[in-house]
Design a protein around this motif. Structure first.
Motif, short mmCIF file in Angstrom:
data_model
loop_
_atom_site.label_atom_id
_atom_site.label_comp_id
_atom_site.label_asym_id
_atom_site.label_seq_id
_atom_site.Cartn_x
_atom_site.Cartn_y
_atom_site.Cartn_z
N VAL A 147 58.51 44.25 14.02
CA VAL A 147 57.61 43.18 14.45
C VAL A 147 56.61 42.82 13.36
CG1 VAL A 147 57.77 43.79 16.90
CG2 VAL A 147 55.96 44.79 15.49
N VAL A 148 56.11 41.59 13.45
CA VAL A 148 54.92 41.15 12.73
C VAL A 148 53.88 40.83 13.78
CG1 VAL A 148 53.93 39.43 11.18
CG2 VAL A 148 56.30 40.17 10.85
N GLU B 257 56.61 61.63 11.16
CA GLU B 257 57.36 60.65 11.93
C GLU B 257 56.77 59.25 11.84
OE1 GLU B 257 59.48 61.82 15.54
OE2 GLU B 257 58.04 63.46 15.70
N ALA B 258 55.55 59.11 11.36
CA ALA B 258 54.93 57.79 11.24
C ALA B 258 54.05 57.75 9.99
CB ALA B 258 54.10 57.46 12.48
N VAL B 259 54.17 56.67 9.23
CA VAL B 259 53.34 56.44 8.05
C VAL B 259 52.64 55.10 8.22
CG1 VAL B 259 53.31 56.05 5.56
CG2 VAL B 259 54.78 57.83 6.51
N ILE B 260 51.32 55.10 8.11
CA ILE B 260 50.52 53.89 8.28
C ILE B 260 49.79 53.61 6.97
CG2 ILE B 260 48.66 52.78 9.60
CD1 ILE B 260 49.31 54.77 11.88
N LEU C 181 52.40 48.64 8.15
CA LEU C 181 51.65 48.05 7.04
C LEU C 181 50.53 47.22 7.63
CD1 LEU C 181 54.68 46.92 4.84
CD2 LEU C 181 53.49 49.11 4.84
N ASP C 182 49.32 47.80 7.68
CA ASP C 182 48.16 47.12 8.25
C ASP C 182 47.52 46.23 7.18
OD1 ASP C 182 46.19 46.32 9.98
OD2 ASP C 182 45.66 48.34 10.63
N GLU C 183 47.07 45.04 7.60
CA GLU C 183 46.56 44.04 6.66
C GLU C 183 47.60 43.81 5.56
OE1 GLU C 183 44.13 42.36 7.40
OE2 GLU C 183 42.71 43.54 8.55
N VAL C 184 48.83 43.50 5.98
CA VAL C 184 49.95 43.42 5.05
C VAL C 184 49.77 42.33 4.01
CG1 VAL C 184 51.27 41.90 6.59
CG2 VAL C 184 52.47 43.32 4.92
N ASP C 185 49.04 41.27 4.34
CA ASP C 185 48.85 40.21 3.34
C ASP C 185 48.08 40.72 2.13
OD1 ASP C 185 46.72 40.48 5.12
OD2 ASP C 185 45.96 38.48 4.72
N GLU D 71 67.07 52.77 9.69
CA GLU D 71 66.72 54.05 10.27
C GLU D 71 65.23 54.16 10.55
OE1 GLU D 71 68.26 56.96 7.64
OE2 GLU D 71 70.34 56.38 7.94
N ARG D 72 64.44 53.20 10.16
CA ARG D 72 63.02 53.21 10.46
C ARG D 72 62.66 51.92 11.19
NH1 ARG D 72 61.48 51.62 4.45
NH2 ARG D 72 61.33 49.37 4.73
N GLN D 73 61.53 51.97 11.91
CA GLN D 73 61.01 50.79 12.58
C GLN D 73 59.81 50.30 11.78
OE1 GLN D 73 60.34 51.43 16.72
NE2 GLN D 73 59.60 49.37 17.12
N THR D 74 59.87 49.06 11.32
CA THR D 74 58.84 48.51 10.44
C THR D 74 57.92 47.59 11.22
OG1 THR D 74 60.44 48.59 8.62
CG2 THR D 74 58.42 47.33 8.25
N ILE D 75 56.61 47.84 11.12
CA ILE D 75 55.59 47.07 11.84
C ILE D 75 54.61 46.51 10.83
CG2 ILE D 75 53.79 47.17 13.61
CD1 ILE D 75 55.27 49.68 14.72
N LEU D 76 54.52 45.19 10.75
CA LEU D 76 53.58 44.52 9.85
C LEU D 76 52.46 43.93 10.68
CD1 LEU D 76 56.31 44.70 8.27
CD2 LEU D 76 55.63 42.63 7.07
N VAL D 77 51.22 44.11 10.22
CA VAL D 77 50.05 43.68 10.99
C VAL D 77 49.15 42.85 10.10
CG1 VAL D 77 48.11 44.44 12.41
CG2 VAL D 77 50.18 45.84 12.31
#
Length: 571
Positions: free
Chosen positions: A159-160, A200-203, A280-284, A322-328
């Motif tokens: 998701v984004v 299991e999670a990297v932020i 990826l928080d504040e991905v911009d 194999e990973r779930q990618t979340i962009l914020v």
């Protein structure tokens, strides 16, 4: 692989690119195929994708081989097979896509729109243990973006997440992760103690302040007994101690800045190949040129299985599933859309009360590409989604002042609006100390915050500000992202932001979580046109005001013209 073409004298064992010639004599010769490994790979993929079990022949690849038996030299002219031997890039892409889908099946979008108006977290499918912990923290009603993001992430979609600053985006991705990772996860077959070892999670966050804020949110939810399961890896702290904590605590969640995470990973002290979530928080901001090498390493290692599999021939195409990618992000310029398509798998765009394909928004592509930071600031992508990133309860003003009177105008503005907690932004670090000195000389408690301060000094200043010991925090662009002070009721721009995106992130420090707030931009007369340009781009009413008799008065159009004329005459 033996390819039998005709008579024994014409037996050959070879694959070749087009326009190549091989001369075979009276005996069978084995030819090296090392120079055409790429061709072998394509042939192997086609065979695997179609499920063929027979031998690999020229006919199975759709190739034709015509041998002229009348030629005395007994040779096969593969150069004459130009049109037959060419395999289109479209066919190769189709084979790769079919194999990619076999590795990671695309999730169909099944989101109940009734969840967008959920009244409790219990309606969103979170873990019962996590819901109990939220109730203890006084969190019962999800925000709009949380209602949309949580069930979407729980359904394993990439998701984004886009929403205005202060709308609860951090919990929007933390809650579904904690519902799957750690001691608050959903029970599996009634077993609550089934905790997998490893990360299991990297932020990833662009600043230390934002990273530390995320860590505090996770620790608050995990509780004192389990807070060691989250580990921060941020720059400016002792790296050796962080590596020792990694080895001792064996955390499940890592939160940090790109530089430090890449540094520890390169040293072999951080194993993230089995990671399930990458946020990826504040991905911009993370797309800027400064982070390019660090982000490349992180994306290549997080969630990429190290064990060799047949599908590894596809490289990142297969392994990234194999990973779930979340962009914020509060804004979604073209650079973010391009990154989401490249790093994720069929990513969805999640906004308040809406979930849909990323293609549902159209962003003008820049005419030329130099770097990610250039794209972010391009005219086509700057305005996209910026208006949606502003908190809805804000009031925007601007007032005109000479540069030497700006600090006094700031002080009068604070008193006129009776603001208790104020953040004043400037573009550079050097003038911050002078502004603080002038404010304190007039009896207003203030402090500076910038990247050149040590970690302890920054933490102490932030604590004093949040505790109400300081009334004004004077800072630069450092605090425009990640600084969470819900009580902040006024933001003042002593220097103009460089574009509408920076304005939105500065303004987002106030009016958080539905609270009221004000944004005042203090500019010089020649800078008024910039404010008006920002007003058009943002689509909000930025009203001109003046400060007289301790009050903030909104100017009418004719009064604005008179003030402008008066400023020109005095100058």
């Amino acid at each position: 692989v033996e390819l039998i073409v005709g008579q024994p004298y014409r037996n050959m064992l070879a694959f070749a690119s087009t326009r190549s010639y091989f001369f075979l004599g009276d005996s069978l010769r084995k030819l090296s195929v090392s120079r055409i490994a790429g061709f072998h790979k394509t042939a192997w993929l086609r065979s695997r994708s179609e499920g063929e079990s027979g031998p690999l022949t020229l006919s199975s690849l759709g190739l034709k081989c015509e041998v002229d038996s009348r030629k005395k030299d007994n040779f096969v002219d593969l150069g004459s097979l130009n049109s037959a031997t060419k395999i289109s890039s479209g066919r190769v892409k189709a084979v790769r896509n079919s194999l990619s889908k076999a590795v990671g099946t695309k999730n169909t979008l099944k989101i109940d729109e009734a969840l967008f108006s959920a009244k409790t977290f219990g309606e969103l499918g979170l873990s019962p243990l996590l819901i109990d912990r939220l109730e203890k923290e006084g969190l019962t009603v999800p925000t709009d973006v949380q209602s949309a993001a949580i069930p979407t992430i729980l359904q394993k979609h990439d998701v984004v997440v886009q929403s205005y600053t202060g709308s609860g985006k951090t919990l929007a991705y933390l809650l579904p992760i904690l519902s799957e990772v750690g001691p608050l996860k959903k029970p599996v077959d009634g077993n609550l103690s089934d905790l997998k070892p490893g990360i299991e999670a990297v932020i990833i966050a662009p600043s230390r302040e934002l990273g530390m804020q995320i860590v505090r949110e996770v620790e608050k939810l995990l509780g004192p007994a389990d807070k060691k399961l989250v580990q921060q890896l941020v720059g400016g702290a002792n790296r050796s101690r962080q590596e020792e904590a990694l080895k001792k605590n064996k955390p499940a969640i890592i939160v940090g800045t790109p530089g430090r995470i890449a540094e520890v990973s390169a040293a072999g002290k951080l194993r993230t190949h089995g990671c399930r979530f990458l946020v990826l928080d504040e991905v911009d901001q993370l797309l800027s040129f400064n982070y390019r090498e660090d982000m490349h390493r992180i994306l290549e290692h997080v969630g990429r299985r190290s064990s060799a599999k047949p599908t590894d021939i596809l490289g990142p195409l297969a392994r990234r599933s194999e990973r779930q990618t979340i962009l914020v992000s509060a804004t979604v310029p073209f650079s973010v859309i391009r990154a989401a398509r490249s790093w994720g798998r069929d990513p969805l765009l999640v906004r308040a009360k809406s979930v849909g394909p990323l293609d549902s928004i159209s962003v003008p592509q820049p005419t030329s590409f130099a770097s990610s930071s250039d794209v972010t600031s391009s005219s086509g992508s700057t305005t996209q989604g910026v208006a949606d990133s502003l908190p809805p309860a804000l009031k925007h003003y601007y007032c005109v002042s000479k540069v030497q009177h700006k600090v006094d105008m700031l002080r009068r503005c604070v008193h006129a609006l009776n603001a208790k907690t104020v953040i004043a932004f400037m573009n550079h670090t050097k003038p911050l100390k002078d502004v603080v000195f002038k404010l304190e000389a007039r009896g207003m408690k203030a402090a500076e915050l910038h990247g050149d301060l040590g970690k302890l000094a920054r933490s102490t200043t932030l604590k004093k500000f949040k505790d109400g010991e300081l009334r004004v925090l004077v800072t630069n662009e450092l605090s425009a992202r990640g600084l969470d002070v819900p009580e902040c009721d006024l933001v003042v721009n002593l220097d103009l932001p460089t574009d509408s995106i920076h304005y939105a992130h500065r303004a987002g420090r106030t009016g958080r979580l539905g609270r009221k707030g004000s944004v005042v931009t203090i500019c010089e007369e020649p800078e008024v046109f910039v404010v008006k340009k920002l007003r058009r781009q943002l689509g909000v009413d930025v009203q001109q005001c003046d400060l007289t008799e301790g009050k903030l008065n909104v100017c009418k159009e004719e009064e604005v013209e008179k003030l402008a004329e008066a400023m020109r005459n005095t100058s």
